[in-house]
Design an enzyme around this catalytic site. Structure first.
Site, PDB file in Angstrom:
ATOM      1  N   ARG A  84       8.968  58.802  46.813  1.00 42.07           N
ATOM      2  CA  ARG A  84       7.779  59.238  47.652  1.00 42.07           C
ATOM      3  C   ARG A  84       6.507  58.411  46.754  1.00 42.07           C
ATOM      4  O   ARG A  84       5.873  57.767  47.214  1.00 42.07           O
ATOM      5  CB  ARG A  84       7.594  60.262  47.955  1.00 42.07           C
ATOM      6  N   LYS A 187       1.077  59.461  49.480  1.00 41.28           N
ATOM      7  CA  LYS A 187       0.407  60.647  49.010  1.00 41.28           C
ATOM      8  C   LYS A 187      -0.727  60.378  48.264  1.00 41.28           C
ATOM      9  O   LYS A 187      -0.742  60.101  47.011  1.00 41.28           O
ATOM     10  CB  LYS A 187       1.291  61.576  48.244  1.00 41.28           C
ATOM     11  N   GLU A 223      -0.369  66.419  61.695  1.00 44.39           N
ATOM     12  CA  GLU A 223       0.016  67.241  60.912  1.00 44.39           C
ATOM     13  C   GLU A 223      -1.277  68.189  60.328  1.00 44.39           C
ATOM     14  O   GLU A 223      -2.142  68.160  60.795  1.00 44.39           O
ATOM     15  CB  GLU A 223       0.478  66.370  59.585  1.00 44.39           C
TER      16      GLU A 223
HETATM   17  C1  LIG Z   1       2.227  66.848  49.940  1.00 42.99           C
HETATM   18  C2  LIG Z   1       2.005  66.654  51.527  1.00 42.99           C
HETATM   19  C3  LIG Z   1       2.864  67.638  52.218  1.00 42.99           C
HETATM   20  C4  LIG Z   1       3.776  68.295  51.884  1.00 42.99           C
HETATM   21  O1  LIG Z   1       4.954  67.697  51.266  1.00 42.99           O
HETATM   22  P1  LIG Z   1       6.240  68.399  50.546  1.00 42.99           P
HETATM   23  O2  LIG Z   1       6.879  67.440  49.921  1.00 42.99           O
HETATM   24  O3  LIG Z   1       6.816  69.330  51.468  1.00 42.99           O
HETATM   25  O4  LIG Z   1       5.409  69.114  49.556  1.00 42.99           O
HETATM   26  C5  LIG Z   1       2.340  67.327  53.599  1.00 42.99           C
HETATM   27  N1  LIG Z   1       1.199  66.663  54.009  1.00 42.99           N
HETATM   28  C6  LIG Z   1       0.635  66.123  53.133  1.00 42.99           C
HETATM   29  C7  LIG Z   1      -0.641  65.338  53.789  1.00 42.99           C
HETATM   30  C8  LIG Z   1       0.833  66.030  51.882  1.00 42.99           C
HETATM   31  O5  LIG Z   1      -0.173  65.373  50.879  1.00 42.99           O
END
Ligand SMILES: *Cc1c(COP(=O)(O)O)cnc(C)c1O
Length: 344
Positions: A84, A187, A223
């Site tokens: 990722r 991210k 989300e």
């Molecule tokens: C990090 C993140 C998540 C959660 O991801 P995980 O890998 O399950 O910790 C969900 N939404 C956003 C916007 C994120 O930055």
């Protein structure tokens, strides 16, 4: 400040920042990644015109190390975090760290700070925060030539201090977090900057966080701020598919676990009216694994959706949470090969 390891109460330790002994760093210069460096300084020396400070060349990750029932320290799906971070780097034109470098840095930083890995039995963990930033100076809009990948750790208590508890959420009607074809699927810190105001306003009104709708049509669930969304309908786990969601590793893993436990998984657009049809809804992410939701309020439509008895998590969230965390803490077998032991 460091936690006092002699007196710390692992159960009530907040999800905050505490110093540890070391962090690890790796610089990308002249077209290649250097050696992993160990540092005990909390500071980074950075040029005032570095691209991360001006044009948002910053991406990060979050994962945890868990002390198991057998005393071994495990990390969870580190390859997924590495991949990722590669996607994030590609999307905003940063140098792409190799998966093996990422993994070696994670193992190294956990090993160096092993005295801060919380013991088994409290639900506490060592949170690992990798970040990648553009370091070299640019004033024109273009990517940097030099990058820093660094990782620090901090011990964190269990997300739910007094047990697994459902929260209230608000639909964000005034702000979007990310646009389709924007950077929602990676991210980057910029997505978080875009979400702070909405989160602050929701908190002020007494909600735990916000749920975003798709930015284009405002019809479908996207989300939650830092976590993905899922709903349960009979024996089906439903989670949104969209062009602006960050692919949560927790969500991906919960989908695998749900299928393993006999649920059907649907990843598709979820119109927000469908909130009325779920028996349970929840947020999911590394920090809390699952945060069950008891109420979702839509302030514009004047609608309220409620789940369960308003106090306790539903049976499906409870089952998924229990089985998932049992794998992380080495209490149950790991049929998926998700965990790896850190050689301390
Ligand atoms: C990090 C993140 C998540 C959660 O991801 P995980 O890998 O399950 O910790 C969900 N939404 C956003 C916007 C994120 O930055």
């Amino acid at each position: 400040m460091q936690v006092d390891l002699n007196t710390v109460d692992w159960k009530t330790l907040p999800f905050g920042y505490y110093d540890t002994d070391y962090n690890v760093r790796c610089y990308y210069r002249n077209g290649e990644w250097g050696k992993i460096e160990v540092s005990s300084s909390k500071d980074i020396s950075i040029h005032m015109a570095a691209t991360c400070l001006h044009y948002g060349q910053e991406g990060f990750e979050g994962l945890k190390a868990y002390t198991g029932k057998d005393g071994k320290v495990r990390i969870f799906r580190v390859d997924e975090n590495a991949k990722r971070m590669q996607n994030t780097a590609n999307r905003i034109l940063m140098a792409v760290p190799p998966v093996e470098l990422f993994r070696e840095m994670v193992h190294t930083v956990v090993k160096l700070n092993k005295r801060f890995v919380p013991p088994y039995g409290y639900g506490a963990t060592l949170y690992i925060r990798p970040l990648l930033i553009g370091m070299s100076p640019e004033v024109g809009v273009k990517p940097a030539d030099e990058y820093l990948l660094m990782m620090f750790v901090t011990p964190v208590g269990p997300y739910f201090k007094d047990g697994f508890k459902p929260v209230d959420m608000m639909i964000s009607r005034n702000y979007d977090r990310a646009a389709p074809q924007g950077t929602g699927t990676v991210k980057v810190g910029g997505n978080y900057a875009a979400s702070l105001q909405s989160l602050a306003e929701a908190k002020k009104l007494g909600y735990s966080s916000t749920i975003y709708l798709d930015a284009k049509e405002k019809k479908y669930i996207d989300e939650c701020g830092p976590a993905n969304f899922f709903g349960i309908k009979g024996k089906t786990y439903v989670t949104p598919k969209s062009e602006s969601i960050l692919p949560s590793i927790t969500n991906k893993s919960l989908q695998q676990l749900a299928e393993y436990l006999g649920y059907t998984v649907e990843r598709r657009q979820v119109p927000f009216e469908e909130l009325a049809e779920f028996s349970e809804t929840a947020e999911c992410g590394t920090a809390a694994v699952i945060t069950p939701i008891k109420k979702i309020v839509d302030p514009v439509a004047g609608k309220e959706f409620t789940y369960g008895d308003g106090k306790n998590p539903g049976p499906v969230c409870t089952e998924l949470f229990t089985k998932y965390t049992a794998i992380q803490f080495g209490e149950a077998e790991d049929p998926f090969g998700w965990t790896e032991v850190v050689d301390l």
